[in-house]
Write a protein that holds these residues in place. Sequence first.
Motif, PDB file in Angstrom:
ATOM      1  N   ARG A  78       0.964  -1.104   0.219  1.00  0.00           N
ATOM      2  CA  ARG A  78      -0.029   0.128  -0.246  1.00  0.00           C
ATOM      3  C   ARG A  78       1.021   1.224  -0.005  1.00  0.00           C
ATOM      4  O   ARG A  78       1.680   1.345   0.862  1.00  0.00           O
ATOM      5  CB  ARG A  78      -0.851   0.085   1.183  1.00  0.00           C
ATOM      6  N   VAL A  79       0.685   2.198  -1.147  1.00  0.00           N
ATOM      7  CA  VAL A  79       1.508   3.388  -1.031  1.00  0.00           C
ATOM      8  C   VAL A  79       0.643   4.469  -1.308  1.00  0.00           C
ATOM      9  O   VAL A  79      -0.384   4.376  -1.488  1.00  0.00           O
ATOM     10  CB  VAL A  79       2.540   3.024  -2.186  1.00  0.00           C
ATOM     11  N   SER A  80       1.256   5.678  -1.128  1.00  0.00           N
ATOM     12  CA  SER A  80       0.657   6.916  -1.187  1.00  0.00           C
ATOM     13  C   SER A  80       1.495   7.835  -2.561  1.00  0.00           C
ATOM     14  O   SER A  80       2.597   7.359  -2.690  1.00  0.00           O
ATOM     15  CB  SER A  80       0.630   7.890  -0.137  1.00  0.00           C
ATOM     16  N   GLY A  81       0.679   8.590  -3.151  1.00  0.00           N
ATOM     17  CA  GLY A  81       1.438   9.512  -4.099  1.00  0.00           C
ATOM     18  C   GLY A  81       0.596  10.098  -5.121  1.00  0.00           C
ATOM     19  O   GLY A  81      -0.908  10.317  -4.331  1.00  0.00           O
ATOM     20  N   ASP A  82       0.879  10.543  -6.133  1.00  0.00           N
ATOM     21  CA  ASP A  82      -0.039  10.979  -7.173  1.00  0.00           C
ATOM     22  C   ASP A  82      -0.321  10.237  -8.361  1.00  0.00           C
ATOM     23  O   ASP A  82       0.629   9.405  -8.857  1.00  0.00           O
ATOM     24  CB  ASP A  82       0.768  12.092  -7.590  1.00  0.00           C
ATOM     25  N   LEU A  83      -1.718   9.946  -8.681  1.00  0.00           N
ATOM     26  CA  LEU A  83      -2.226   9.179  -9.370  1.00  0.00           C
ATOM     27  C   LEU A  83      -2.770   9.656 -10.685  1.00  0.00           C
ATOM     28  O   LEU A  83      -3.655  10.404 -10.480  1.00  0.00           O
ATOM     29  CB  LEU A  83      -3.087   8.033  -8.849  1.00  0.00           C
ATOM     30  N   HIS A  84      -2.500   9.227 -11.788  1.00  0.00           N
ATOM     31  CA  HIS A  84      -3.086   9.653 -13.276  1.00  0.00           C
ATOM     32  C   HIS A  84      -3.677   8.380 -13.715  1.00  0.00           C
ATOM     33  O   HIS A  84      -2.682   7.426 -13.882  1.00  0.00           O
ATOM     34  CB  HIS A  84      -2.185  10.260 -14.095  1.00  0.00           C
ATOM     35  N   ARG A  85      -4.853   8.335 -13.943  1.00  0.00           N
ATOM     36  CA  ARG A  85      -5.782   7.103 -14.393  1.00  0.00           C
ATOM     37  C   ARG A  85      -6.524   7.304 -15.427  1.00  0.00           C
ATOM     38  O   ARG A  85      -7.151   8.332 -15.591  1.00  0.00           O
ATOM     39  CB  ARG A  85      -6.791   6.600 -13.030  1.00  0.00           C
ATOM     40  N   TRP A  86      -6.281   6.414 -16.526  1.00  0.00           N
ATOM     41  CA  TRP A  86      -6.911   6.482 -17.784  1.00  0.00           C
ATOM     42  C   TRP A  86      -7.749   5.206 -17.955  1.00  0.00           C
ATOM     43  O   TRP A  86      -7.398   4.070 -17.327  1.00  0.00           O
ATOM     44  CB  TRP A  86      -6.197   6.796 -18.972  1.00  0.00           C
ATOM     45  N   ALA A  87      -8.998   5.106 -18.810  1.00  0.00           N
ATOM     46  CA  ALA A  87      -9.303   3.972 -19.064  1.00  0.00           C
ATOM     47  C   ALA A  87      -9.938   4.333 -20.615  1.00  0.00           C
ATOM     48  O   ALA A  87     -10.408   5.263 -20.813  1.00  0.00           O
ATOM     49  CB  ALA A  87     -10.449   3.421 -18.424  1.00  0.00           C
ATOM     50  N   TRP A  88      -9.931   3.185 -21.630  1.00  0.00           N
ATOM     51  CA  TRP A  88     -10.353   3.413 -22.980  1.00  0.00           C
ATOM     52  C   TRP A  88     -11.212   2.195 -23.421  1.00  0.00           C
ATOM     53  O   TRP A  88     -11.018   0.831 -22.628  1.00  0.00           O
ATOM     54  CB  TRP A  88      -9.082   3.308 -23.888  1.00  0.00           C
ATOM     55  N   GLU A  89     -12.054   2.424 -24.170  1.00  0.00           N
ATOM     56  CA  GLU A  89     -12.730   1.315 -24.940  1.00  0.00           C
ATOM     57  C   GLU A  89     -12.444   1.327 -26.490  1.00  0.00           C
ATOM     58  O   GLU A  89     -12.239   2.330 -27.093  1.00  0.00           O
ATOM     59  CB  GLU A  89     -14.423   1.303 -25.065  1.00  0.00           C
ATOM     60  N   VAL A  90     -12.384  -0.115 -26.869  1.00  0.00           N
ATOM     61  CA  VAL A  90     -12.153  -0.176 -28.275  1.00  0.00           C
ATOM     62  C   VAL A  90     -13.313  -0.841 -28.957  1.00  0.00           C
ATOM     63  O   VAL A  90     -13.484  -1.960 -28.425  1.00  0.00           O
ATOM     64  CB  VAL A  90     -10.542  -0.711 -28.626  1.00  0.00           C
ATOM     65  N   SER A  91     -13.704  -0.119 -29.923  1.00  0.00           N
ATOM     66  CA  SER A  91     -15.045  -1.231 -30.605  1.00  0.00           C
ATOM     67  C   SER A  91     -14.334  -2.054 -31.645  1.00  0.00           C
ATOM     68  O   SER A  91     -15.044  -2.258 -32.579  1.00  0.00           O
ATOM     69  CB  SER A  91     -15.950  -0.129 -31.239  1.00  0.00           C
TER      70      SER A  91
END
Length: 308
Positions: A78-91
């Motif tokens: 378990r860690v702390s920090g700065d998170l950049h989160r992405w998610a994509w869909e491909v048809s």
Amino acid sequence: MLKSWIRVWTCLTLLAAFSGLTLFSGMSRAETVDYAGLVAPAGSRLITDQQKSVSNFRLAMSSLKRQAATTFAAQEVRVSGDLHRWAWEVSEKTDLDQLLQPLLLNLAANPAASILYQCKDLDCGSSHFWANEIFGNGRLVGRDGQQRYLVGYIPAASGPATVLLLYASQRGPRQTVIGFDVLTTADQVLPQVVNRETILGRLSASSGWLPGLVTVGSELDVEASAALIEVLKGLSDGLRSRLYLMVHCYENSEMDANQQCSDQLAEQLRTATATLGRPLNIRGQAALVASPESSNKAALRFVFWPGR
């Protein structure tokens, strides 16, 4: 011969292109590389783009286990920090190995980078676990037999390190979903080696925190805690009589729940380390002492009571 050199030059050119290196910049690799650009395939639709500070971020770096009706990675921090989160869909159905290739090439081009864990298809276990527990996005759930998970690690000469987490799965015959996290953290990510010598070294002091306690919630993982149990069982009668161990749980916001967890772990550890029917002095003390780490995992504290 000329064709061979052309192939070699082409490969080197691709590696340089993917690495994102800048010859005239003092910035670190983690700052200059567009990692999301390496992951998102052409024609993908962005469904998540979030940036936030996190604490107790669950970083899974191993295959899955199941114990006491709980699924977890055998190696988690378990860690702390700065998170950049992405998610994509491909048809459309995307080749998952080709999807990972640009990121893998980028990591391979960086001598300091490493892959902490990687799995594919059924070896990854439950898609529900990765989608919901690690990436917090039920839309990433796909077929267990068509999934990929990757954890990359890029240390920095100074400042926080960068952790890359990529998950991709096939939801159906014509849809691919991708989750991608970039986490910068100053916390320790690589696991510490805990062996007999490490534990005995700590016990040479009169008090402190003792490594080697591995738990799943309020259950003791006896197999993973084997080094700690072996050392405690092997102590002389004189040391055993003076040694007091305190188990601390931190996962719950309610102190009573933490007390119940620590009492249960204390009893399990007492049973596991008893020799000839003589148990050690082990007590549960909830979260009454600040955690030795930024994580919320259970911890074990010790003190040798002075002899007469």
